[in-house]
Scaffold this motif. Structure first.
Motif, PDB file in Angstrom:
ATOM      1  N   ALA A   1     -24.242 -30.157 -12.459  1.00  0.00           N
ATOM      2  CA  ALA A   1     -23.232 -29.122 -12.230  1.00  0.00           C
ATOM      3  C   ALA A   1     -23.181 -28.210 -13.447  1.00  0.00           C
ATOM      4  O   ALA A   1     -23.779 -28.510 -14.489  1.00  0.00           O
ATOM      5  CB  ALA A   1     -21.861 -29.752 -12.004  1.00  0.00           C
ATOM      6  N   VAL A   2     -22.443 -27.125 -13.297  1.00  0.00           N
ATOM      7  CA  VAL A   2     -22.055 -26.330 -14.459  1.00  0.00           C
ATOM      8  C   VAL A   2     -20.740 -26.902 -14.961  1.00  0.00           C
ATOM      9  O   VAL A   2     -19.796 -27.062 -14.184  1.00  0.00           O
ATOM     10  CB  VAL A   2     -21.909 -24.845 -14.115  1.00  0.00           C
ATOM     11  CG1 VAL A   2     -21.440 -24.066 -15.334  1.00  0.00           C
ATOM     12  CG2 VAL A   2     -23.223 -24.284 -13.589  1.00  0.00           C
TER      13      VAL A   2
ATOM     14  N   GLN B   1     -15.911 -21.733 -25.297  1.00  0.00           N
ATOM     15  CA  GLN B   1     -17.345 -21.731 -25.040  1.00  0.00           C
ATOM     16  C   GLN B   1     -17.848 -23.153 -24.953  1.00  0.00           C
ATOM     17  O   GLN B   1     -17.753 -23.904 -25.925  1.00  0.00           O
ATOM     18  CB  GLN B   1     -18.095 -20.985 -26.142  1.00  0.00           C
ATOM     19  CG  GLN B   1     -19.590 -20.896 -25.894  1.00  0.00           C
ATOM     20  CD  GLN B   1     -19.926 -20.139 -24.626  1.00  0.00           C
ATOM     21  OE1 GLN B   1     -19.440 -19.050 -24.360  1.00  0.00           O
ATOM     22  NE2 GLN B   1     -20.779 -20.765 -23.800  1.00  0.00           N
ATOM     23  N   ALA B   2     -18.394 -23.487 -23.791  1.00  0.00           N
ATOM     24  CA  ALA B   2     -19.002 -24.800 -23.605  1.00  0.00           C
ATOM     25  C   ALA B   2     -20.493 -24.692 -23.861  1.00  0.00           C
ATOM     26  O   ALA B   2     -21.130 -23.725 -23.453  1.00  0.00           O
ATOM     27  CB  ALA B   2     -18.742 -25.300 -22.189  1.00  0.00           C
ATOM     28  N   CYS B   3     -21.037 -25.679 -24.530  1.00  0.00           N
ATOM     29  CA  CYS B   3     -22.483 -25.716 -24.773  1.00  0.00           C
ATOM     30  C   CYS B   3     -22.939 -27.158 -24.854  1.00  0.00           C
ATOM     31  O   CYS B   3     -22.125 -28.079 -24.870  1.00  0.00           O
ATOM     32  CB  CYS B   3     -22.847 -24.955 -26.041  1.00  0.00           C
ATOM     33  SG  CYS B   3     -22.163 -25.648 -27.534  1.00  0.00           S
ATOM     34  N   GLY B   4     -24.250 -27.334 -24.888  1.00  0.00           N
ATOM     35  CA  GLY B   4     -24.816 -28.669 -25.015  1.00  0.00           C
ATOM     36  C   GLY B   4     -25.453 -29.194 -23.749  1.00  0.00           C
ATOM     37  O   GLY B   4     -25.972 -30.308 -23.734  1.00  0.00           O
ATOM     38  N   GLY B   5     -25.408 -28.419 -22.684  1.00  0.00           N
ATOM     39  CA  GLY B   5     -26.022 -28.852 -21.448  1.00  0.00           C
ATOM     40  C   GLY B   5     -27.532 -28.835 -21.533  1.00  0.00           C
ATOM     41  O   GLY B   5     -28.119 -28.420 -22.536  1.00  0.00           O
ATOM     42  N   GLY B   6     -28.163 -29.303 -20.480  1.00  0.00           N
ATOM     43  CA  GLY B   6     -29.616 -29.335 -20.456  1.00  0.00           C
ATOM     44  C   GLY B   6     -30.118 -30.139 -19.291  1.00  0.00           C
ATOM     45  O   GLY B   6     -29.357 -30.508 -18.388  1.00  0.00           O
TER      46      GLY B   6
ATOM     47  N   GLY C   1      -6.478 -22.174 -18.464  1.00  0.00           N
ATOM     48  CA  GLY C   1      -6.992 -20.835 -18.683  1.00  0.00           C
ATOM     49  C   GLY C   1      -7.983 -20.827 -19.819  1.00  0.00           C
ATOM     50  O   GLY C   1      -8.375 -21.877 -20.329  1.00  0.00           O
ATOM     51  N   TYR C   2      -8.346 -19.645 -20.241  1.00  0.00           N
ATOM     52  CA  TYR C   2      -9.337 -19.425 -21.299  1.00  0.00           C
ATOM     53  C   TYR C   2     -10.693 -20.003 -20.889  1.00  0.00           C
ATOM     54  O   TYR C   2     -11.442 -20.531 -21.718  1.00  0.00           O
ATOM     55  CB  TYR C   2      -8.895 -20.036 -22.620  1.00  0.00           C
ATOM     56  CG  TYR C   2      -7.570 -19.550 -23.163  1.00  0.00           C
ATOM     57  CD1 TYR C   2      -6.908 -20.271 -24.149  1.00  0.00           C
ATOM     58  CD2 TYR C   2      -6.974 -18.385 -22.713  1.00  0.00           C
ATOM     59  CE1 TYR C   2      -5.695 -19.847 -24.655  1.00  0.00           C
ATOM     60  CE2 TYR C   2      -5.757 -17.957 -23.211  1.00  0.00           C
ATOM     61  CZ  TYR C   2      -5.126 -18.699 -24.176  1.00  0.00           C
ATOM     62  OH  TYR C   2      -3.932 -18.273 -24.672  1.00  0.00           O
ATOM     63  N   TRP C   3     -11.011 -19.885 -19.627  1.00  0.00           N
ATOM     64  CA  TRP C   3     -12.282 -20.400 -19.135  1.00  0.00           C
ATOM     65  C   TRP C   3     -13.443 -19.633 -19.765  1.00  0.00           C
ATOM     66  O   TRP C   3     -13.425 -18.423 -19.843  1.00  0.00           O
ATOM     67  CB  TRP C   3     -12.370 -20.259 -17.617  1.00  0.00           C
ATOM     68  CG  TRP C   3     -11.315 -20.989 -16.861  1.00  0.00           C
ATOM     69  CD1 TRP C   3     -10.070 -20.540 -16.535  1.00  0.00           C
ATOM     70  CD2 TRP C   3     -11.399 -22.320 -16.339  1.00  0.00           C
ATOM     71  NE1 TRP C   3      -9.376 -21.504 -15.842  1.00  0.00           N
ATOM     72  CE2 TRP C   3     -10.171 -22.599 -15.695  1.00  0.00           C
ATOM     73  CE3 TRP C   3     -12.394 -23.300 -16.336  1.00  0.00           C
ATOM     74  CZ2 TRP C   3      -9.909 -23.816 -15.076  1.00  0.00           C
ATOM     75  CZ3 TRP C   3     -12.132 -24.504 -15.717  1.00  0.00           C
ATOM     76  CH2 TRP C   3     -10.901 -24.748 -15.093  1.00  0.00           C
ATOM     77  N   GLY C   4     -14.463 -20.380 -20.141  1.00  0.00           N
ATOM     78  CA  GLY C   4     -15.685 -19.768 -20.651  1.00  0.00           C
ATOM     79  C   GLY C   4     -16.752 -19.734 -19.574  1.00  0.00           C
ATOM     80  O   GLY C   4     -16.472 -19.938 -18.396  1.00  0.00           O
ATOM     81  N   GLN C   5     -18.004 -19.499 -19.993  1.00  0.00           N
ATOM     82  CA  GLN C   5     -19.090 -19.343 -19.023  1.00  0.00           C
ATOM     83  C   GLN C   5     -19.639 -20.665 -18.530  1.00  0.00           C
ATOM     84  O   GLN C   5     -20.332 -20.697 -17.518  1.00  0.00           O
ATOM     85  CB  GLN C   5     -20.218 -18.524 -19.646  1.00  0.00           C
ATOM     86  CG  GLN C   5     -19.861 -17.054 -19.861  1.00  0.00           C
ATOM     87  CD  GLN C   5     -21.046 -16.260 -20.332  1.00  0.00           C
ATOM     88  OE1 GLN C   5     -21.959 -16.798 -20.944  1.00  0.00           O
ATOM     89  NE2 GLN C   5     -21.047 -14.960 -20.055  1.00  0.00           N
ATOM     90  N   GLY C   6     -19.366 -21.735 -19.204  1.00  0.00           N
ATOM     91  CA  GLY C   6     -19.875 -23.017 -18.769  1.00  0.00           C
ATOM     92  C   GLY C   6     -21.276 -23.303 -19.274  1.00  0.00           C
ATOM     93  O   GLY C   6     -21.978 -22.417 -19.772  1.00  0.00           O
ATOM     94  N   THR C   7     -21.676 -24.546 -19.128  1.00  0.00           N
ATOM     95  CA  THR C   7     -23.005 -24.969 -19.536  1.00  0.00           C
ATOM     96  C   THR C   7     -23.616 -25.825 -18.422  1.00  0.00           C
ATOM     97  O   THR C   7     -22.942 -26.673 -17.841  1.00  0.00           O
ATOM     98  CB  THR C   7     -22.953 -25.739 -20.871  1.00  0.00           C
ATOM     99  OG1 THR C   7     -24.273 -26.057 -21.314  1.00  0.00           O
ATOM    100  CG2 THR C   7     -22.129 -27.018 -20.778  1.00  0.00           C
ATOM    101  N   GLN C   8     -24.873 -25.582 -18.125  1.00  0.00           N
ATOM    102  CA  GLN C   8     -25.537 -26.245 -17.011  1.00  0.00           C
ATOM    103  C   GLN C   8     -26.021 -27.632 -17.427  1.00  0.00           C
ATOM    104  O   GLN C   8     -26.716 -27.786 -18.443  1.00  0.00           O
ATOM    105  CB  GLN C   8     -26.737 -25.424 -16.537  1.00  0.00           C
ATOM    106  CG  GLN C   8     -27.562 -26.073 -15.448  1.00  0.00           C
ATOM    107  CD  GLN C   8     -26.838 -26.134 -14.116  1.00  0.00           C
ATOM    108  OE1 GLN C   8     -26.282 -25.137 -13.657  1.00  0.00           O
ATOM    109  NE2 GLN C   8     -26.850 -27.308 -13.484  1.00  0.00           N
TER     110      GLN C   8
ATOM    111  N   ALA D   1     -20.645 -27.969  -8.894  1.00  0.00           N
ATOM    112  CA  ALA D   1     -22.011 -28.065  -8.414  1.00  0.00           C
ATOM    113  C   ALA D   1     -22.252 -26.964  -7.380  1.00  0.00           C
ATOM    114  O   ALA D   1     -21.303 -26.469  -6.766  1.00  0.00           O
ATOM    115  CB  ALA D   1     -22.249 -29.436  -7.798  1.00  0.00           C
ATOM    116  N   PRO D   2     -23.492 -26.585  -7.159  1.00  0.00           N
ATOM    117  CA  PRO D   2     -23.784 -25.524  -6.188  1.00  0.00           C
ATOM    118  C   PRO D   2     -23.227 -25.863  -4.810  1.00  0.00           C
ATOM    119  O   PRO D   2     -23.427 -26.969  -4.300  1.00  0.00           O
ATOM    120  CB  PRO D   2     -25.315 -25.488  -6.168  1.00  0.00           C
ATOM    121  CG  PRO D   2     -25.727 -26.027  -7.471  1.00  0.00           C
ATOM    122  CD  PRO D   2     -24.692 -27.057  -7.839  1.00  0.00           C
TER     123      PRO D   2
END
Length: 128
Positions: free
Chosen positions: A91-92, A4-9, A116-123, A39-40
Motif C-alpha cells: 500500500a501507500v 513527510q513519510a519516507c522509507g518505503g520500498g 490532518g497535515y497529510w503528506g504524499q505517502g510512501t509506497q 492499497a490500490p
C-alpha cells in the motif's frame, strides 16, 4: 504545514522496512500521530497510532505483533518498524497528525476525521 513519510520500498514477504514520518515547520511532539495506508482500489485503512504525551500506542489487528510505532522527539520524527511483511501489506503509507478534537466519549484512535497535515505517502510493496 505537512508531514513527510519516507522509507518505503520493495521487499520480499517476511522482510522488514522502517518508515519515518518527519515534520517541517512545527513540532510533532504536541500531536498524536497516526499511520494509515491505502492499497490500490481500496479505502484508506488505519494502521497504528502513538500518543503525544505518554507514548501510548495502538495497532489494528492485522499488524499487531509485526509493526512497532515509536517516536523520537529530539529528531521530531515518528517511526513505523514493519517486520514479517506480507503481500497484503502492500500500500501507500501515510502519516498524519491528530489536529482536531472531539469529546472523550466519541474519541477513538485513528479516526481519520480528526487527522490532518497529510503528506504524499510512501509506497510499500511486498512481493510473495
Amino acid at each position: 504545514v505537512q508531514l513527510q513519510a519516507c522509507g518505503g520500498g520493495l521487499v520480499q514477504a517476511g522482510g522488514s522496512l522502517r518508515l519515518s514520518c518527519a515534520a517541517s515547520g512545527f513540532s510533532l511532539n504536541r500531536y498524536n500521530i497516526g499511520w494509515f495506508r491505502q492499497a490500490p482500489g481500496k479505502e484508506r485503512e488505519r494502521v497504528s497510532y502513538i500518543s503525544s504525551s505518554i507514548g501510548s500506542t495502538y495497532y489494528v489487528d492485522s499488524v499487531k505483533g509485526r509493526f512497532t510505532i515509536s517516536r523520537d522527539n529530539a529528531e521530531n520524527t515518528v517511526y513505523l518498524q514493519m517486520n514479517s511483511l506480507k503481500p497484503e501489506d502492500t500500500a501507500v503509507y501515510y502519516c498524519a497528525a491528530e489536529i482536531r478534537k472531539t469529546s472523550a466519549q466519541d474519541w477513538e484512535p485513528l479516526d481519520p476525521f480528526l487527522y490532518g497535515y497529510w503528506g504524499q505517502g510512501t509506497q510499500v510493496t511486498v512481493s510473495s
